[in-house]
Design an enzyme around this catalytic site. Structure first.
Site, PDB file in Angstrom:
ATOM      1  N   SER A 212      59.933  19.253  25.473  1.00  0.00           N
ATOM      2  CA  SER A 212      59.381  17.958  25.064  1.00  0.00           C
ATOM      3  C   SER A 212      59.519  16.958  26.198  1.00  0.00           C
ATOM      4  O   SER A 212      60.470  17.043  27.007  1.00  0.00           O
ATOM      5  CB  SER A 212      60.179  17.455  23.853  1.00  0.00           C
ATOM      6  OG  SER A 212      59.938  16.088  23.632  1.00  0.00           O
TER       7      SER A 212
ATOM      8  N   LYS B  44      66.871  20.102  23.525  1.00  0.00           N
ATOM      9  CA  LYS B  44      65.789  20.575  24.422  1.00  0.00           C
ATOM     10  C   LYS B  44      66.314  20.729  25.848  1.00  0.00           C
ATOM     11  O   LYS B  44      66.010  21.702  26.545  1.00  0.00           O
ATOM     12  CB  LYS B  44      64.613  19.587  24.403  1.00  0.00           C
ATOM     13  CG  LYS B  44      63.874  19.532  23.071  1.00  0.00           C
ATOM     14  CD  LYS B  44      63.202  20.848  22.735  1.00  0.00           C
ATOM     15  CE  LYS B  44      62.541  20.856  21.385  1.00  0.00           C
ATOM     16  NZ  LYS B  44      62.194  22.175  20.902  1.00  0.00           N
TER      17      LYS B  44
ATOM     18  N   TYR C  19      68.580  15.533  19.327  1.00  0.00           N
ATOM     19  CA  TYR C  19      67.378  16.373  19.399  1.00  0.00           C
ATOM     20  C   TYR C  19      66.986  16.600  20.865  1.00  0.00           C
ATOM     21  O   TYR C  19      66.775  17.733  21.315  1.00  0.00           O
ATOM     22  CB  TYR C  19      66.212  15.716  18.633  1.00  0.00           C
ATOM     23  CG  TYR C  19      64.876  16.321  18.980  1.00  0.00           C
ATOM     24  CD1 TYR C  19      64.539  17.606  18.552  1.00  0.00           C
ATOM     25  CD2 TYR C  19      63.947  15.631  19.770  1.00  0.00           C
ATOM     26  CE1 TYR C  19      63.315  18.181  18.900  1.00  0.00           C
ATOM     27  CE2 TYR C  19      62.730  16.191  20.114  1.00  0.00           C
ATOM     28  CZ  TYR C  19      62.412  17.460  19.676  1.00  0.00           C
ATOM     29  OH  TYR C  19      61.209  18.031  20.027  1.00  0.00           O
TER      30      TYR C  19
HETATM   31  P1  NAD Z   1      57.315  21.993  12.850  1.00  0.00           P
HETATM   32  O1  NAD Z   1      58.571  21.550  12.192  1.00  0.00           O
HETATM   33  O2  NAD Z   1      56.023  21.733  12.170  1.00  0.00           O
HETATM   34  O3  NAD Z   1      57.400  23.559  13.181  1.00  0.00           O
HETATM   35  C1  NAD Z   1      58.622  24.190  13.490  1.00  0.00           C
HETATM   36  C2  NAD Z   1      58.694  25.448  12.644  1.00  0.00           C
HETATM   37  O4  NAD Z   1      59.917  26.118  12.940  1.00  0.00           O
HETATM   38  C3  NAD Z   1      58.702  25.164  11.139  1.00  0.00           C
HETATM   39  O5  NAD Z   1      57.724  25.975  10.511  1.00  0.00           O
HETATM   40  C4  NAD Z   1      60.106  25.548  10.704  1.00  0.00           C
HETATM   41  O6  NAD Z   1      60.126  26.043   9.373  1.00  0.00           O
HETATM   42  C5  NAD Z   1      60.483  26.588  11.730  1.00  0.00           C
HETATM   43  N1  NAD Z   1      61.937  26.725  11.966  1.00  0.00           N
HETATM   44  C6  NAD Z   1      62.832  25.762  12.259  1.00  0.00           C
HETATM   45  N2  NAD Z   1      64.051  26.290  12.408  1.00  0.00           N
HETATM   46  C7  NAD Z   1      63.930  27.629  12.205  1.00  0.00           C
HETATM   47  C8  NAD Z   1      64.845  28.709  12.219  1.00  0.00           C
HETATM   48  N3  NAD Z   1      66.149  28.523  12.433  1.00  0.00           N
HETATM   49  N4  NAD Z   1      64.377  29.945  11.984  1.00  0.00           N
HETATM   50  C9  NAD Z   1      63.061  30.169  11.736  1.00  0.00           C
HETATM   51  N5  NAD Z   1      62.152  29.176  11.701  1.00  0.00           N
HETATM   52  C10 NAD Z   1      62.594  27.914  11.941  1.00  0.00           C
HETATM   53  O7  NAD Z   1      57.311  21.341  14.312  1.00  0.00           O
HETATM   54  P2  NAD Z   1      56.135  21.262  15.376  1.00  0.00           P
HETATM   55  O8  NAD Z   1      55.689  19.850  15.458  1.00  0.00           O
HETATM   56  O9  NAD Z   1      55.164  22.327  15.174  1.00  0.00           O
HETATM   57  O10 NAD Z   1      56.991  21.531  16.708  1.00  0.00           O
HETATM   58  C11 NAD Z   1      57.120  22.830  17.245  1.00  0.00           C
HETATM   59  C12 NAD Z   1      58.073  22.760  18.440  1.00  0.00           C
HETATM   60  O11 NAD Z   1      57.575  21.834  19.381  1.00  0.00           O
HETATM   61  C13 NAD Z   1      59.487  22.297  18.074  1.00  0.00           C
HETATM   62  O12 NAD Z   1      60.415  23.025  18.829  1.00  0.00           O
HETATM   63  C14 NAD Z   1      59.487  20.844  18.504  1.00  0.00           C
HETATM   64  O13 NAD Z   1      60.760  20.394  18.843  1.00  0.00           O
HETATM   65  C15 NAD Z   1      58.566  20.881  19.718  1.00  0.00           C
HETATM   66  N6  NAD Z   1      57.935  19.581  19.997  1.00  0.00           N
HETATM   67  C16 NAD Z   1      57.225  18.954  19.010  1.00  0.00           C
HETATM   68  C17 NAD Z   1      56.675  17.702  19.269  1.00  0.00           C
HETATM   69  C18 NAD Z   1      55.907  16.974  18.181  1.00  0.00           C
HETATM   70  O14 NAD Z   1      55.730  15.760  18.317  1.00  0.00           O
HETATM   71  N7  NAD Z   1      55.444  17.632  17.130  1.00  0.00           N
HETATM   72  C19 NAD Z   1      56.820  17.097  20.527  1.00  0.00           C
HETATM   73  C20 NAD Z   1      57.524  17.778  21.505  1.00  0.00           C
HETATM   74  C21 NAD Z   1      58.083  19.027  21.241  1.00  0.00           C
HETATM   75  N1  UFG Z   2      55.286   3.482  16.372  1.00  0.00           N
HETATM   76  C1  UFG Z   2      55.043   2.361  15.637  1.00  0.00           C
HETATM   77  N2  UFG Z   2      55.155   2.434  14.293  1.00  0.00           N
HETATM   78  C2  UFG Z   2      55.487   3.578  13.631  1.00  0.00           C
HETATM   79  C3  UFG Z   2      55.729   4.732  14.400  1.00  0.00           C
HETATM   80  C4  UFG Z   2      55.626   4.662  15.777  1.00  0.00           C
HETATM   81  O1  UFG Z   2      54.745   1.300  16.190  1.00  0.00           O
HETATM   82  O2  UFG Z   2      55.592   3.566  12.401  1.00  0.00           O
HETATM   83  C5  UFG Z   2      55.137   3.427  17.840  1.00  0.00           C
HETATM   84  C6  UFG Z   2      56.398   3.766  18.610  1.00  0.00           C
HETATM   85  O3  UFG Z   2      57.198   2.617  18.795  1.00  0.00           O
HETATM   86  C7  UFG Z   2      55.824   4.333  19.912  1.00  0.00           C
HETATM   87  C8  UFG Z   2      54.518   5.005  19.457  1.00  0.00           C
HETATM   88  O4  UFG Z   2      54.193   4.415  18.208  1.00  0.00           O
HETATM   89  O5  UFG Z   2      55.488   3.280  20.773  1.00  0.00           O
HETATM   90  C9  UFG Z   2      54.656   6.497  19.271  1.00  0.00           C
HETATM   91  O6  UFG Z   2      55.747   6.766  18.397  1.00  0.00           O
HETATM   92  P1  UFG Z   2      56.005   8.221  17.810  1.00  0.00           P
HETATM   93  O7  UFG Z   2      57.197   8.123  16.913  1.00  0.00           O
HETATM   94  O8  UFG Z   2      54.755   8.761  17.238  1.00  0.00           O
HETATM   95  O9  UFG Z   2      56.342   9.095  19.095  1.00  0.00           O
HETATM   96  P2  UFG Z   2      57.486   8.931  20.182  1.00  0.00           P
HETATM   97  O10 UFG Z   2      56.827   8.874  21.498  1.00  0.00           O
HETATM   98  O11 UFG Z   2      58.436   7.865  19.851  1.00  0.00           O
HETATM   99  O12 UFG Z   2      58.284  10.305  19.971  1.00  0.00           O
HETATM  100  C10 UFG Z   2      57.655  11.520  20.269  1.00  0.00           C
HETATM  101  C11 UFG Z   2      58.223  12.646  19.410  1.00  0.00           C
HETATM  102  C12 UFG Z   2      59.659  12.901  19.763  1.00  0.00           C
HETATM  103  C13 UFG Z   2      59.822  13.084  21.237  1.00  0.00           C
HETATM  104  C14 UFG Z   2      59.219  11.922  21.980  1.00  0.00           C
HETATM  105  C15 UFG Z   2      59.262  12.118  23.461  1.00  0.00           C
HETATM  106  O13 UFG Z   2      58.164  12.321  18.042  1.00  0.00           O
HETATM  107  O14 UFG Z   2      60.053  14.103  19.138  1.00  0.00           O
HETATM  108  O15 UFG Z   2      57.843  11.801  21.603  1.00  0.00           O
HETATM  109  O16 UFG Z   2      58.567  13.246  23.777  1.00  0.00           O
HETATM  110  F1  UFG Z   2      61.140  13.164  21.510  1.00  0.00           F
END
Ligand code: NAD
Ligand code: UFG
Length: 337
Positions: free
Chosen positions: A124, A152, A148
C-alpha cells in the site's frame, strides 16, 4: 499450473480473478470470508463466465493451507488476504499483526515447502508514511503511522529478507494508491460491512440516501482547493496491473516494488463534483476539521510500473465515479441483496 489468490473473494481480489479468468488462467481462491461474502464468488462466475476452485481456509490455519498446496499444482500466488481498516488497526493492533503477519508467514513457509516461488503481494502507499514531496517514487523513505501500515511495512521487510536468503524467489510488492470504482457490470464491487471509512463508498451511500451527508475532512491543506488530494485508481485498472505483475515477476528473480496509481491527484471536492456531474445526483456535504493522521497530498509516480510491467491505468475519474455509483444502486445492501 494454478495461481493461488488469497483473499480472492474481497474487493480487489474479486476484480483481479475476473481479469485472470478472462485470460484463461487456472485460479484457486483461498478466503475465510472474514471481510467478504460467498455471493462474491457466484458473481465472479457470472461476470466472467469462467470458473475457479475455491477453498474456505484461514491463512492462520497452517494445516489447512498445507492441504491447499497438496491438492493443487500452484506455481504462483497473489496475496491479497489481510485486514485493512486503519482505524480498527489502532484499536485492535494484535489482531492486525497476527492476521496479516502470521498469515503471511504461514503462506510463505508453505510456499517454500512446495517450491512455489512466485509471489505478488498487496502492499500500500501507506508504506510511504507522510511523504515529504509528491509525486511519490518507489525509492522514497518508508515509515508507518498506524498498525495496519506497519503490517505492510513489516511484510515488505520479511519478503526482502526472504528474497535475499532464497535467490530463486520472484516477488513483487504492489503499492496501491486509492482503489475505487467497480466492474462495469455492477455485479462486483466494494462491500463495506460497516459505515465506510473511505471517501468513495461513503459518497455512494450519501448519494443513495443511506447516509445523510459527507464530512469533508479539512479544507486548509496546501492543495488547489484546500481539501485532501489522493491518487484514485479504478479497481479494474488495478486488477489488470496484477496480470502484468504476475507475468513480469515470473521472468526475473529477487524482489521489486511498484507504485500502482494513475499519477494524477484529485481533491475531495474534485471527487464530489465529478460524482455529481456524471451521475446527475447531489452529494450533500459539510466541511469539518481534518481527520487525525491524514496527509494533505499523496499521489504516485507510476512510471516504473509502466516501464517494467508495460502497464498503465486507462480509466479516468468519471469512470471511477460512474462505476462506483452503478454498483451501489444495483446492490444497495452490497452482496446481501
Ligand atoms: P478486502 O477486505 O475486500 O479483501 C481481503 C480479503 O481477504 C477478504 O475477502 C477477507 O475475507 C480475506 N482475508 C482476510 N484475512 C484472511 C485470512 N487470515 N485468511 C483468509 N482470508 C483472509 O480488501 P481489499 O480492499 O480487496 O484489499 C486487498 C488487499 O489490498 C489487502 O491486503 C489490503 O490491505 C490491500 N490494500 C487495499 C487498499 C484499499 O484501499 N482497498 C489499499 C492498499 C492496499
Ligand atoms: N475523506 C473525507 N471524508 C470521508 C472520508 C475521506 O473527506 O468521509 C477524505 C480524506 O481526508 C482523504 C480522502 O478523502 O483526503 C481519501 O480518504 P480515504 O479514507 O478514502 O483514503 P486514504 O488515502 O485516507 O487511505 C487509503 C486507504 C488506506 C491506506 C492509505 C494510504 O484507505 O488503507 O490510502 O495508501 F493506508
Amino acid at each position: 499450473m494454478a495461481v493461488l489468490v488469497t483473499g480472492g473473494a474481497g474487493y480487489i481480489g474479486s476484480h483481479t480473478v475476473v481479469e485472470m479468468l478472462g485470460e484463461g488462467m487456472d485460479v484457486v481462491i483461498l478466503d475465510n470470508f472474514s471481510n467478504s461474502k460467498p455471493k462474491a464468488l457466484e458473481r465472479i462466475r457470472e461476470v466472467s463466465g469462467g470458473d475457479f476452485a475455491f477453498e474456505q481456509v484461514d491463512l492462520l490455519d497452517s494445516e489447512g493451507v498445507e492441504r491447499v498446496f497438496e491438492k493443487y499444482d500452484i506455481d504462483s500466488v497473489v496475496h491479497f488476504a489481510g485486514l485493512k481498516a486503519v482505524g480498527e488497526s489502532v484499536s485492535i493492533p494484535l489482531k492486525y499483526y497476527h492476521n496479516n503477519i502470521t498469515g503471511t508467514l504461514v503462506l510463505l513457509e508453505t510456499m517454500k515447502r512446495h517450491g512455489t516461488k512466485r509471489l505478488v503481494f498487496s502492499s500500500s502507499a501507506t508504506v510511504y508514511g507522510v511523504p515529504k514531496t509528491v509525486p511519490i517514487r518507489e525509492d522514497f523513505p518508508l515509515s508507518a503511522t498506524n498498525p495496519y501500515g506497519m503490517t505492510k511495512l513489516m511484510i515488505e521487510q520479511i519478503l526482502g529478507d526472504l528474497a535475499k536468503a532464497e535467490p530463486d524467489f520472484s516477488i513483487s510488492c504492489l503499492r496501491y494508491f486509492n482503489p475505487v470504482g467497480a466492474h462495469k457490470s455492477g455485479l462486483i464491487g466494494e462491500d463495506p460491512t460497516d459505515i465506510p471509512n473511505n471517501l468513495m463508498p461513503y459518497i455512494c451511500k450519501v448519494a443513495v440516501g443511506q447516509l445523510e451527508k459527507l464530512s469533508v475532512f479539512g479544507d486548509c491543506y496546501d492543495t488547489h482547493d484546500g481539501t485532501g488530494v489522493r491518487d484514485y485508481i479504478h479497481v479494474v485498472d488495478l486488477a489488470k496491473a496484477h496480470l502484468a505483475a504476475i507475468k513480469e515477476t515470473g521472468e526475473r528473480k529477487g524482489i521489486d516494488y511498484f507504485n500502482i496509481g494513475t499519477g494524477t491527484g484529485y481533491s475531495v471536492l474534485d471527487i464530489v463534483k465529478t460524482f455529481e456531474k456524471v451521475n446527475g445526483i447531489k452529494v450533500p456535504y459539510v466541511i469539518t476539521g481534518p481527520r487525525p493522521g491524514d496527509v494533505g497530498s499523496c499521489y504516485a509516480d507510476p512510471s516504473k510500473s509502466e516501464r517494467v510491467f508495460g502497464w498503465k491505468a486507462v480509466y479516468g475519474l468519471e469512470e471511477m465515479c460512474r462505476d462506483a455509483y452503478n454498483w451501489q444502486i444495483r446492490n444497495p445492501k452490497g452482496y446481501e441483496d
